[in-house]
Write an enzyme that holds these catalytic residues in place. Structure first.
Site, short mmCIF file in Angstrom:
data_model
loop_
_atom_site.label_atom_id
_atom_site.label_comp_id
_atom_site.label_asym_id
_atom_site.label_seq_id
_atom_site.Cartn_x
_atom_site.Cartn_y
_atom_site.Cartn_z
N GLU A 43 -11.12 82.65 77.49
CA GLU A 43 -10.44 81.86 76.46
C GLU A 43 -11.48 81.42 75.45
O GLU A 43 -12.61 81.08 75.81
CB GLU A 43 -9.74 80.63 77.05
CG GLU A 43 -9.05 79.79 75.98
CD GLU A 43 -8.17 78.68 76.54
OE1 GLU A 43 -7.38 78.11 75.77
OE2 GLU A 43 -8.27 78.40 77.74
N CYS A 258 -4.54 77.58 76.68
CA CYS A 258 -3.75 76.84 75.70
C CYS A 258 -3.80 77.49 74.32
O CYS A 258 -2.93 77.24 73.49
CB CYS A 258 -4.23 75.40 75.63
SG CYS A 258 -3.87 74.43 77.11
N ASN A 390 1.96 80.39 79.61
CA ASN A 390 0.72 79.85 80.15
C ASN A 390 0.88 78.37 80.44
O ASN A 390 0.91 77.56 79.52
CB ASN A 390 -0.43 80.04 79.17
CG ASN A 390 -1.65 79.22 79.59
OD1 ASN A 390 -2.34 79.59 80.53
ND2 ASN A 390 -1.90 78.11 78.92
N GLU A 391 1.04 78.03 81.69
CA GLU A 391 0.92 76.63 82.13
C GLU A 391 1.93 75.69 81.46
O GLU A 391 1.69 74.50 81.35
CB GLU A 391 -0.51 76.16 81.85
CG GLU A 391 -1.03 75.11 82.78
CD GLU A 391 -2.46 74.72 82.45
OE1 GLU A 391 -2.68 73.85 81.59
OE2 GLU A 391 -3.38 75.30 83.06
#
Length: 661
Positions: A43, A258, A390-391
Site C-alpha cells: 500500500e 484504505c 477492503n475492511e
C-alpha cells in the site's frame, strides 16, 4: 541431420522425464496445506511508492501537488526558482493549456535576463531546482534518464541546461557539477525532450537543476529523472525490490488498504485503475489518504509487471461501491459513516472489475487486452485472484452492493477466485466479522480477507484458527496483521502465530504482514516491515521471520515429528514438506527466557541428503533493528543431516532446518 534431431529428441524426452519425476509422494501422517501462505501487501503509505519502491527521483514532477492534499502545498512544492549569475525571471503556475485533463497544471518560466552579472564560472540562466525526496542519491558512472515535456512560448529557441549538482554550501560558492546536458527547445507545442545524465562522482545530496539560457517564455511539465539500472529494467528501485524478492512471496495484494476506496476522504477519492495504465503523462494523480500525492507512476501496469518479475500472483483489490468507514471522521462514531454509490450507478463498478479482468487476461483482440499490449505486454498476465472491498464495515448498504458486483463478476468469470472482506478487527464476536462471515457462507465465497493489529501478547497466546470449521468452503486470507512493536520479541510472537497458521494451512490459504514499507522521516504508521532512506533498506526483526517462512513454503504439514521438552504456549514448531522441490523444513520457536531442547524424528522422509542448513535468529527480547544499528540478522551454517537429532533452543530464538530429499 535427421539422426541429430532424433538424438536431441531423445535427450529432451529424458530430461523432461527426469523433471516430471522430480516431485515426491508425501509420507503418511501429513496434512495438505496451502503452498501460498506467505505473500506481501503493498500500500502506498509512508511514501512507499513515490520516493520509495518506484525509482523516480523527482518529487512533484507534474506540478500537481495541491493544498487540498496537504496544507501549504502547491504546484511549486519540492521546487525552487534559481538564477545563477544574477539572471532574472519568475515562475507562473498555469492550468489553461496543459498536457491533458489528467495533468492540467504546468509551470511557465518567464526569463528576463540570463547574462552573468559577475563572474560565476559559467553558471547562468533562470530556471528550477528540484530537491527530490531529501535530495538525490546518485552513483558515479551510472546512467540517469531525464525527460520533460516543454514548449517554447515566446522568443528565440531555448537552450535548456539539465544538470545534476551538489548545492553550494555558502554564499558565493559554486555548486559542484556532477553531470549536465544542454537540450534545444524550439517547438511551440508540447514535446517530450530526453537525455541521459552520467555523474562524475557519487553524491548523497544531489539536486536537479533546469536552467533556461535564453530570454523569453517557456513551459515545462512532467519532469522525470530515473536511474537506468532498476529491477529488471522496469522502474522499481533495485535494493527495495530485491528485499521483497528475498522474502520469496507467492502473491502481492495491492494497491491498498484504505487507499482503495478513498480512506477518510470519501468515495470521490477512490483509486481508479484505468487512470494508471496508460502513458505516464496521461495518468491522473490522486490525493493519497495518508496525506500526500500519488503520482501513479507506479500504477496497475507496473504492479502486474512486478508480480511477473518476482513470480508472484497479482491480487488487485477493487472497491465495491462503499467507502471506508473512516470517512469524515467516522472512526470516532458509534455507527461509522460510509459514502455509498447509488444502486442505479453500480454497473459502473461492475464494469470496473470486468474490464480489469479483460485487461489482465484478454487477448490482443479485446478492447482492454489491446490497451495492455500497446503498453508493452501482449501476453496476458494470467490474473487468478481479485479482491472486492477492503475492511469496510459490513453494513446493509455494503452487503447489497457487494452481492451485486460479486454475482455479476462470478457469473462472467467463474475462473476468477474472489477475495471478500471480513471488515476491520477480524476476531470472532466482532459485529462486522460475524456479518462478513455470514455473507461469505451465504455466497459460498472462495476466500475471506481478515485484518487485525494486536499487542504481542495476542500473537503469543491466541490460536484463533484452531477453532475454525474444517468443512467451511471459504478459506482465510490474513491480509493485514502485525504485532504493535518491532522488537525481537514481537517478531518471535509473529513467528509463533505463523507456526499456528501453518498448522491450520488447510483453513488459512494466504497471509501478508502490513504495512510493508516506510520511508525515514515520512512514516505514517509504525511498525513496518522494511524501513528505508535514499541509500538502503533497513530490515526489521519481523522481516527476517517473514523471510524464513517464505523460504520454507510447502504443501504438506507434519505436526508429530518434533517434541520440545517442557513446552509452554511460548514454544512452537512445524515440519513442512514441499513435494515439488523435494525440500523439507523444520521450524522451531522459543519466545521465552528459558533455554529449551527439542528432539526431532524425520525417519518417515526418505532420500535425505547428507547435510542440512541450520538458520538461527536470536538475541535479547528488546533488541531492535533501526537506522543506526542492525543487531538482529539470521545466521546460517551447514550441519550434518540425520534422521533423528537434538536441537537446543536458546532463549528468544527462532531456528529453521532445511534439507533436500
Amino acid at each position: 541431420m535427421m539422426k541429430r534431431k532424433i538424438v536431441l529428441a531423445v535427450l529432451m524426452t529424458a530430461a523432461l522425464g527426469t523433471f516430471a519425476q522430480k516431485s515426491i509422494t508425501p509420507p503418511a501422517g501429513g496434512k495438505a496445506i496451502s503452498d501460498e501462505l506467505i505473500g506481501i501487501f503493498f500500500e502506498d503509505i509512508s511514501s512507499a511508492a513515490d520516493g520509495g519502491l518506484y525509482a523516480e527521483l523527482v518529487q512533484n514532477g507534474s506540478f500537481e501537488f495541491s493544498p487540498a492534499e496537504r496544507d501549504g502545498w502547491g504546484p511549486g512544492t519540492a521546487w525552487r526558482a534559481i538564477r545563477p549569475g544574477h539572471s532574472l525571471g519568475y515562475l507562473e503556475p498555469r492550468m489553461d493549456t496543459g498536457l491533458n485533463e489528467n495533468n492540467p497544471t504546468y509551470m511557465r518560466l518567464h526569463i528576463e535576463r540570463v547574462k552573468e552579472y559577475y563572474d560565476y564560472k559559467g553558471w547562468k540562466g533562470f530556471g528550477l531546482q528540484n530537491d527530490g525526496f531529501d535530495g538525490f542519491s546518485v552513483k558515479a558512472g551510472a546512467y540517469y534518464d531525464f525527460y520533460a515535456f516543454m514548449r517554447n512560448v515566446s522568443g528565440e529557441a531555448k537552450n535548456v541546461r539539465i544538470a545534476l549538482v551538489e548545492p553550494q554550501q555558502g554564499w558565493g560558492k559554486d555548486p559542484k557539477l556532477l553531470a549536465d546536458v544542454t537540450i534545444p527547445v524550439d517547438g511551440k507545442d508540447w514535446k517530450k525532450y530526453e537525455c541521459a545524465l552520467i555523474p562524475e562522482a557519487d553524491s548523497k545530496n544531489a539536486v536537479l537543476q533546469i536552467l533556461v539560457l535564453n530570454q523569453g517564455t517557456m513551459d515545462i511539465d512532467m519532469v522525470s529523472l530515473m536511474p537506468e539500472d532498476t529491477y529488471n529494467g522496469h522502474g522499481m528501485r533495485k535494493d527495495l525490490a530485491q528485499a521483497l524478492a528475498d522474502l520469496h512471496p507467492k502473491f502481492m495484494r495491492f494497491p491498498g488498504g484504505c487507499v482503495v476506496h478513498g480512506g477518510g476522504d470519501g468515495f470521490w477519492n477512490t483509486y481508479r485503475w484505468k487512470t494508471t495504465v496508460g502513458p505516464k503523462e496521461q495518468r491522473r494523480g490522486l490525493k493519497n489518504t495518508w496525506g500526500y500525492h500519488q503520482s501513479m507512476g507506479l500504477g496497475y501496469y507496473e504492479y502486474f509487471q512486478f508480480c511477473e518479475d518476482l513470480g508472484m500472483q497479482p491480487l488487485p483489490i477493487l472497491p465495491c461501491g462503499v467507502s471506508c468507514q473512516g470517512t469524515n471522521g467516522g472512526w470516532g462514531m458509534k455507527d461509522q459513516a460510509q459514502d455509498v454509490v447509488p444502486m442505479s450507478e453500480m454497473d459502473e463498478w461492475v464494469s470496473e472489475a470486468l474490464d480489469l479482468i479483460e485487461w489482465a487476461n484478454g487477448d490482443v483482440n479485446t478492447k482492454w487486452g489491446k490497451i495492455r499490449a500497446e503498453a508493452g505486454h501482449p501476453k496476458p498476465f494470467g490474473l487468478k485472484y481479485l479482491g472486492l472491498g477492503n475492511e469496510e464495515r459490513i453494513s446493509p448498504e455494503f452487503i447489497e452492493r457487494f452481492k451485486y458486483i460479486y454475482e455479476r463478476v462470478t457469473k462472467a468469470h467463474p475462473e476468477i477466485v474472489i477475495v471478500g472482506t471480513a471488515g476491520p478487527g477480524s476476531h470472532p464476536g466482532n459485529r462486522d466479522y460475524e456479518a462478513g462471515w455470514k455473507l461469505a457462507d451465504e455466497l459460498g465465497m472462495p476466500i475471506m480477507d481478515e485484518h487485525y493489529y494486536e499487542p504481542r501478547d495476542y500473537f503469543l497466546k491466541s490460536r484463533q484458527y484452531d477453532k475454525y470449521p474444517r468443512d467451511r468452503k471459504t478459506k482465510v486470507y490474513l491480509g493485514e496483521y502485525a504485532a504493535k512493536d518491532k522488537k525481537l520479541i514481537d517478531a518471535l510472537a509473529e513467528g509463533l502465530y505463523l507456526l499456528h497458521v501453518e498448522r491450520n494451512g488447510d483453513v488459512v490459504a494466504m497471509t501478508s504482514y502490513a504495512p510493508l514499507f516506510a520511508r525515514k522521516n515520512a512514516t505514517n504508521w509504525n511498525p513496518d516491515l522494511i524501513y528505508f532512506d535514499n541509500e538502503r533498506p533497513f530490515l526489521t526483526c519481523s522481516y527476517y521471520v517473514q523471510q524464513m517462512f517464505g523460504q520454507s513454503s510447502g504443501n504438506y504439514f507434519y505436526g508429530d515429528c518434533v517434541n520440545i521438552k517442557d513446552a509452554t504456549e511460548l514454544q512452537g514448531q512445524s515440519v513442512i514438506l514441499n513435494t515439488k522441490t523435494r525440500q523439507l523444513f523444520v521450524k522451531l520457536c522459543n519466545a521465552s527466557e528459558d533455554a529449551k531442547s527439542a528432539t526431532i524424528d524425520l525417519s518417515r522422509f526418505k532420500g535425505m541428503k547428507k547435510t542440512m542448513t541450520k538458520t538461527v535468529l536470536s538475541g535479547q527480547p528488546d533488541d531492535e533493528n533501526n537506522f543506526d544499528n542492525q543487531p538482529i540478522t539470521p545466521k546460517s551454517e551447514t550441519i550434518k543431516a540425520a534422521k533423528k537429532l537434538n536441537i537446543d533452543l536458546a532463549p528468544y530464538s527462532f531456528v529453521m532446518l532445511q534439507v533436500s530429499l
